[in-house]
Design a protein around this motif. Structure first.
Motif, PDB file in Angstrom:
ATOM      1  N   ASP A  93       0.847  -1.186   0.000  1.00 32.17           N
ATOM      2  CA  ASP A  93       0.000   0.000   0.000  1.00 32.17           C
ATOM      3  C   ASP A  93       0.885   1.240   0.000  1.00 32.17           C
ATOM      4  O   ASP A  93       0.619   2.205  -0.713  1.00 32.17           O
ATOM      5  CB  ASP A  93      -0.901   0.017   1.235  1.00 32.17           C
ATOM      6  CG  ASP A  93      -2.085  -0.926   1.090  1.00 32.17           C
ATOM      7  OD1 ASP A  93      -2.373  -1.324  -0.054  1.00 32.17           O
ATOM      8  OD2 ASP A  93      -2.700  -1.274   2.107  1.00 32.17           O
TER       9      ASP A  93
ATOM     10  N   LYS B  24       1.370  -2.945   4.034  1.00 35.71           N
ATOM     11  CA  LYS B  24       0.005  -3.082   3.536  1.00 35.71           C
ATOM     12  C   LYS B  24      -0.916  -3.391   4.697  1.00 35.71           C
ATOM     13  O   LYS B  24      -0.563  -4.156   5.601  1.00 35.71           O
ATOM     14  CB  LYS B  24      -0.063  -4.205   2.493  1.00 35.71           C
ATOM     15  CG  LYS B  24      -1.396  -4.317   1.774  1.00 35.71           C
ATOM     16  CD  LYS B  24      -1.304  -5.317   0.634  1.00 35.71           C
ATOM     17  CE  LYS B  24      -2.569  -5.326  -0.204  1.00 35.71           C
ATOM     18  NZ  LYS B  24      -2.452  -6.248  -1.362  1.00 35.71           N
TER      19      LYS B  24
ATOM     20  N   GLU C  97      -4.674  -4.897   5.588  1.00 32.46           N
ATOM     21  CA  GLU C  97      -5.802  -5.644   5.042  1.00 32.46           C
ATOM     22  C   GLU C  97      -6.931  -5.713   6.061  1.00 32.46           C
ATOM     23  O   GLU C  97      -6.688  -5.827   7.270  1.00 32.46           O
ATOM     24  CB  GLU C  97      -5.379  -7.063   4.659  1.00 32.46           C
ATOM     25  CG  GLU C  97      -4.413  -7.118   3.473  1.00 32.46           C
ATOM     26  CD  GLU C  97      -4.089  -8.547   3.074  1.00 32.46           C
ATOM     27  OE1 GLU C  97      -4.372  -9.475   3.877  1.00 32.46           O
ATOM     28  OE2 GLU C  97      -3.544  -8.746   1.975  1.00 32.46           O
ATOM     29  N   VAL C  98      -8.155  -5.667   5.563  1.00 32.78           N
ATOM     30  CA  VAL C  98      -9.335  -5.799   6.417  1.00 32.78           C
ATOM     31  C   VAL C  98      -9.604  -7.279   6.644  1.00 32.78           C
ATOM     32  O   VAL C  98      -9.555  -8.091   5.715  1.00 32.78           O
ATOM     33  CB  VAL C  98     -10.552  -5.124   5.765  1.00 32.78           C
ATOM     34  CG1 VAL C  98     -11.806  -5.325   6.624  1.00 32.78           C
ATOM     35  CG2 VAL C  98     -10.293  -3.647   5.540  1.00 32.78           C
ATOM     36  N   ASP C  99      -9.876  -7.649   7.893  1.00 32.86           N
ATOM     37  CA  ASP C  99     -10.207  -9.029   8.232  1.00 32.86           C
ATOM     38  C   ASP C  99     -11.620  -9.327   7.719  1.00 32.86           C
ATOM     39  O   ASP C  99     -12.591  -8.711   8.173  1.00 32.86           O
ATOM     40  CB  ASP C  99     -10.137  -9.220   9.750  1.00 32.86           C
ATOM     41  CG  ASP C  99     -10.375 -10.666  10.163  1.00 32.86           C
ATOM     42  OD1 ASP C  99     -10.771 -11.480   9.314  1.00 32.86           O
ATOM     43  OD2 ASP C  99     -10.161 -10.968  11.358  1.00 32.86           O
TER      44      ASP C  99
ATOM     45  N   ARG D 217      -7.915  -5.433  11.516  1.00 32.19           N
ATOM     46  CA  ARG D 217      -6.946  -5.003  10.509  1.00 32.19           C
ATOM     47  C   ARG D 217      -5.648  -5.794  10.704  1.00 32.19           C
ATOM     48  O   ARG D 217      -5.152  -5.929  11.819  1.00 32.19           O
ATOM     49  CB  ARG D 217      -6.644  -3.501  10.632  1.00 32.19           C
ATOM     50  CG  ARG D 217      -7.836  -2.579  10.426  1.00 32.19           C
ATOM     51  CD  ARG D 217      -8.327  -2.613   8.990  1.00 32.19           C
ATOM     52  NE  ARG D 217      -9.410  -1.644   8.783  1.00 32.19           N
ATOM     53  CZ  ARG D 217     -10.700  -1.923   8.971  1.00 32.19           C
ATOM     54  NH1 ARG D 217     -11.062  -3.140   9.382  1.00 32.19           N
ATOM     55  NH2 ARG D 217     -11.612  -1.000   8.770  1.00 32.19           N
ATOM     56  N   THR D 218      -5.111  -6.291   9.592  1.00 32.83           N
ATOM     57  CA  THR D 218      -3.830  -6.991   9.610  1.00 32.83           C
ATOM     58  C   THR D 218      -2.784  -6.134   8.923  1.00 32.83           C
ATOM     59  O   THR D 218      -2.991  -5.683   7.789  1.00 32.83           O
ATOM     60  CB  THR D 218      -3.922  -8.350   8.897  1.00 32.83           C
ATOM     61  OG1 THR D 218      -4.920  -9.160   9.528  1.00 32.83           O
ATOM     62  CG2 THR D 218      -2.583  -9.081   8.938  1.00 32.83           C
TER      63      THR D 218
ATOM     64  N   SER E 239       5.120  -8.389   2.957  1.00 35.05           N
ATOM     65  CA  SER E 239       4.192  -9.493   2.683  1.00 35.05           C
ATOM     66  C   SER E 239       4.069 -10.496   3.818  1.00 35.05           C
ATOM     67  O   SER E 239       3.395 -11.512   3.671  1.00 35.05           O
ATOM     68  CB  SER E 239       4.580 -10.215   1.381  1.00 35.05           C
ATOM     69  OG  SER E 239       4.443  -9.349   0.277  1.00 35.05           O
TER      70      SER E 239
ATOM     71  N   GLN F  83       2.741 -11.360   7.704  1.00 34.69           N
ATOM     72  CA  GLN F  83       1.835 -10.853   8.723  1.00 34.69           C
ATOM     73  C   GLN F  83       2.641 -10.387   9.923  1.00 34.69           C
ATOM     74  O   GLN F  83       3.428 -11.142  10.485  1.00 34.69           O
ATOM     75  CB  GLN F  83       0.846 -11.935   9.149  1.00 34.69           C
ATOM     76  CG  GLN F  83      -0.163 -12.286   8.071  1.00 34.69           C
ATOM     77  CD  GLN F  83      -1.230 -13.232   8.581  1.00 34.69           C
ATOM     78  OE1 GLN F  83      -1.302 -13.519   9.772  1.00 34.69           O
ATOM     79  NE2 GLN F  83      -2.063 -13.725   7.688  1.00 34.69           N
TER      80      GLN F  83
ATOM     81  N   TYR G  88      -1.876  -7.498  14.227  1.00 35.02           N
ATOM     82  CA  TYR G  88      -3.324  -7.500  14.068  1.00 35.02           C
ATOM     83  C   TYR G  88      -3.903  -6.586  15.133  1.00 35.02           C
ATOM     84  O   TYR G  88      -3.549  -6.684  16.311  1.00 35.02           O
ATOM     85  CB  TYR G  88      -3.891  -8.912  14.230  1.00 35.02           C
ATOM     86  CG  TYR G  88      -5.384  -9.012  13.980  1.00 35.02           C
ATOM     87  CD1 TYR G  88      -5.867  -9.477  12.770  1.00 35.02           C
ATOM     88  CD2 TYR G  88      -6.305  -8.638  14.965  1.00 35.02           C
ATOM     89  CE1 TYR G  88      -7.241  -9.580  12.543  1.00 35.02           C
ATOM     90  CE2 TYR G  88      -7.670  -8.728  14.747  1.00 35.02           C
ATOM     91  CZ  TYR G  88      -8.134  -9.205  13.532  1.00 35.02           C
ATOM     92  OH  TYR G  88      -9.486  -9.292  13.298  1.00 35.02           O
TER      93      TYR G  88
ATOM     94  N   GLU H  41      -4.425   4.504   9.846  1.00 30.13           N
ATOM     95  CA  GLU H  41      -5.285   3.362   9.539  1.00 30.13           C
ATOM     96  C   GLU H  41      -5.455   2.360  10.679  1.00 30.13           C
ATOM     97  O   GLU H  41      -6.297   1.472  10.582  1.00 30.13           O
ATOM     98  CB  GLU H  41      -4.733   2.617   8.311  1.00 30.13           C
ATOM     99  CG  GLU H  41      -4.702   3.448   7.041  1.00 30.13           C
ATOM    100  CD  GLU H  41      -4.379   2.612   5.812  1.00 30.13           C
ATOM    101  OE1 GLU H  41      -4.843   1.453   5.750  1.00 30.13           O
ATOM    102  OE2 GLU H  41      -3.664   3.106   4.924  1.00 30.13           O
TER     103      GLU H  41
END
Length: 517
Positions: A249, A258, A260-262, A269-270, A275, A277, A280, A352
Motif C-alpha cells: 500500500d 500493507k 488488510e481488512v479481516d 486489521r492486519t 508481505s 503478517q 493485528y 489506519e
C-alpha cells in the motif's frame, strides 16, 4: 623442430584501432560517473524490490551485493573485450539505451516472478535478485572500459587516464548510494525510482547517439525496424511497471507495508510488512489480541500489574501498536513509550490502525538500541521487545550488551518480555535465552509444546526479571488466554538451552543461527 608453415599457428587478429578523436574529457567523465552511479541505484533499490517476496535478511543483502558485483565484473570484462575488437563509439549509446530498457522491464519481471518465487529458499533469492539486477548492471558496467579505450590516445598517459576515470566511476557509485539511501528511497517509491532511471538512461543514450552522429563518429547501429522494436520494448516495460502486482500500500524507508481488512471481523486489521503478517489490531476493541504471542504478552502484563493498575512501559518496536493499545485500554494512565525505527509505520498506524498519540502513548522514530541508551535507569516496569527486520530480530537488539541496557532501565521488580521467531533446530532461541540469562537472574519461556520439542517453527516469548517470576500466576493466566501455550523455566529451561552461544556485539550470527539448512 619443424617450423614449416603448415605447423605454425596463425597469429591472433590484431585489435581494431580506435580512429578519430577521443571523447571530450567532460563527456567521458560524465558517462563513467553516470553509468557507475546507475548501477548502485539499481543495487540499492533491488533490496526493496525483492524484500516483499524473500525478506530482508543477511542472505538477501549478500545476494544483492554479490550479484551486482558479478554483473560489474562480467560487464567490465565484456566491455573491455568489445573495445579491443570494435570501435567503441557505436557501442556506447546502444549500451545505455539497452540498459534503460532492461531497467524498465526489471520491475514488472520481479513483481510477477516474485509471486512465484516467494519464500526464503536460497535458489529463489539468487534467481529473483539476478532478475532485478544482473542484465542492466552488466550493460552499464560495460560503459567504463569502452570510454577508457577511447581516451587512450597517448600511451604515455595510460595510468593517468585509467586512474582518473576509475576514480570518477567510484565517486559516481558513492554519490548514487548516498543519494538513493538518504533521499530517493525516503521520498519516492521503487516504481518511480526505476522508471525515472530507465528514462534517464534512455535519454542519455539517445542524446549521446545524436551527439556522436553529429560529430560523424557513430550512430545507433540498427535499422529503423530494430529501433522501433527497442522503443516498443521500452514503452512496454514502462507500461507493465504501472500494472504489475504491487504488494505494498505504501513503501516506507524500511518496509513494503500493507493493511488488510479481516473478512471475518469488520473492525479487524492486519498489518503486513514485506508481505509477512506482522500485527493485528481491532479498531473497535483494543483489548482483543489475535495472535498467540500477543496473548502471551498480555498474560505476563496481567500478572505484572493487575487490570486497572498503571504501568510505565517501554516498547522496542511499534508495528501495529497492538500491545501499547492493549495496555492503555486495560490500565488507564499507563505510560507507553514506543521506539519504532520506521517513522512511516507510525504515520500509517495513526492513519489506519487507530493509533492516537497523547499522554498514554508516545511514539519516537529511531533505532531502539540508540534510544534505550538515553533512557533513565530504573524508569520502567515493563519492557516489550517486538522489533523485527522481516522475520528476524535485528542482531544488535539481540546481544548481551543490548539486554544489559534493557536491564538498566527496568526497576528492580520490572519484567522484560521479548518476541522471537525461530525454526528447528532452534539454535537462535536457545542462544537468545542464554544471552538474556547472562544478564537477568530469572528467565522463563512461553511457546507451544510442539515448538519447544523442535517439531515446528513458532513464536517464542522470553520472560526475564531480576525479581523471582510469578510462574504459577503466569501459567494460570496462560491457560485462560491460550491453552496451547507452555511455560518452561528452571531446570527444564536449562536443559533446553544447553551450552548455547551467548550473543555479543562482537559476535552475533543471528541470520546463520536462524538458517534451517
Amino acid at each position: 623442430m619443424n617450423l614449416s608453415p603448415s605447423n605454425v599457428a596463425d597469429p591472433p587478429a590484431p585489435p581494431v584501432p580506435v580512429t578519430g578523436r577521443a571523447l571530450p574529457n567532460g563527456l567521458a567523465a560524465f558517462l563513467v560517473f553516470f553509468s557507475s552511479g546507475a548501477v548502485l541505484v539499481l543495487e540499492t533499490v533491488a533490496l526493496r524490490l525483492v524484500g516483499p517476496y524473500v525478506g530482508v535478511t543477511l542472505q538477501v543483502t549478500s545476494s544483492v551485493i554479490g550479484v551486482a558485483l558479478a554483473a560489474i565484473a562480467y560487464g567490465a570484462w565484456t566491455g573491455g573485450r568489445l573495445a579491443d575488437r570494435r570501435d567503441p563509439r557505436p557501442l556506447l549509446a546502444p549500451a545505455l539505451v539497452l540498459a534503460g530498457i532492461a531497467t524498465a522491464v526489471t520491475l514488472p519481471v520481479v513483481r510477477y516472478a516474485g509471486e512465484v518465487l516467494r519464500g526464503g529458499a536460497a535458489s529463489a533469492i539468487l534467481l529473483l535478485v539476478a532478475l532485478a539486477v544482473f542484465v542492466p548492471a552488466l550493460l552499464l558496467s560495460a560503459v567504463t572500459p569502452l570510454v577508457v579505450k577511447l581516451q587512450l590516445a597517448d600511451l604515455r598517459r595510460t595510468g593517468q587516464v585509467v586512474g582518473r576515470l576509475s576514480s570518477i566511476g567510484t565517486l559516481g557509485g558513492i554519490t548514487a548510494t548516498l543519494l538513493t539511501g538518504f533521499v530517493l528511497v525516503a521520498a519516492l517509491s521503487s516504481t518511480v525510482i526505476l522508471v525515472a532511471l530507465a528514462v534517464s538512461l534512455g535519454v542519455v543514450g539517445l542524446g549521446l547517439g545524436w551527439y556522436l552522429h553529429r560529430q560523424g563518429a557513430a550512430e545507433l547501429p540498427a535499422p529503423g525496424r530494430a529501433k522501433a522494436v527497442l522503443a516498443v520494448l521500452g514503452l512496454v516495460g514502462a507500461g507493465l511497471s504501472t500494472v504489475a502486482p504491487n504488494p505494498c500500500d505504501i513503501e516506507t524507508a524500511y518496509h513494503c507495508a500493507k493493511v488488510e481488512v479481516d473478512p471475518s471481523r469488520a473492525s479487524g486489521r492486519t498489518l503486513l510488512l514485506n508481505s509477512a503478517q506482522h500485527s493485528y489490531v481491532d479498531l473497535a476493541d483494543p483489548r482483543h489480541l489475535e495472535y498467540a504471542y500477543t496473548k502471551w504478552f498480555g498474560a505476563v502484563a496481567d500478572v505484572v500489574a493487575p487490570t486497572g493498575q498503571r504501568l510505565d512501559a517501554l516498547h522496542l518496536g511499534g508495528g501495529g501498536f497492538t500491545v501499547p493499545r492493549y495496555l492503555t485500554a486495560t490500565r488507564p494512565g499507563t505510560d507507553n513509550l514506543v521506539f519504532e525505527i520506521d517513522g512511516g509505520l507510525i504515520e500509517l498506524g495513526e492513519r489506519e490502525l487507530g493509533v492516537h498519540q497523547g499522554p498514554d502513548l508516545r511514539a519516537v522514530a529511531g533505532d531502539a538500541r540508540l534510544l534505550v541508551a538515553a533512557e533513565s535507569p530504573e524508569s520502567r516496569d515493563l519492557v516489550v521487545g517486538d522489533a523485527f527486520g522481516h522475520l528476524v530480530v535485528p542482531w544488535h537488539l539481540a546481544t548481551r550488551e543490548m539486554i544489559a541496557e534493557v536491564r538498566r532501565v527496568l526497576r528492580p521488580s520490572g519484567v522484560y518480555v521479548q518476541n522471537v521467531i525461530d525454526y528447528p533446530p532452534l539454535r537462535f532461541i536457545r542462544s537468545e535465552l542464554a544471552t538474556v540469562a547472562a544478564e537477568f537472574q530469572h528467565v522463563a519461556l512461553i511457546a507451544p509444546p510442539e515448538a519447544i520439542s523442535g517439531e515446528q517453527g513458532s513464536n517464542f516469548v522470553l520472560v526475564a526479571s531480576d525479581a523471582p517470576l510469578a510462574l504459577e500466576a503466569i501459567g494460570e493466566r496462560l491457560i485462560e488466554v491460550d491453552t496451547r501455550a507452555s511455560l518452561v523455566a528452571d531446570v527444564e529451561l536449562d536443559e533446553f538451552v544447553g551450552d548455547a552461544l551467548v550473543l555479543t556485539d562482537d559476535y552475533a550470527p543471528v541470520d546463520q543461527l536462524l538458517a534451517t539448512a
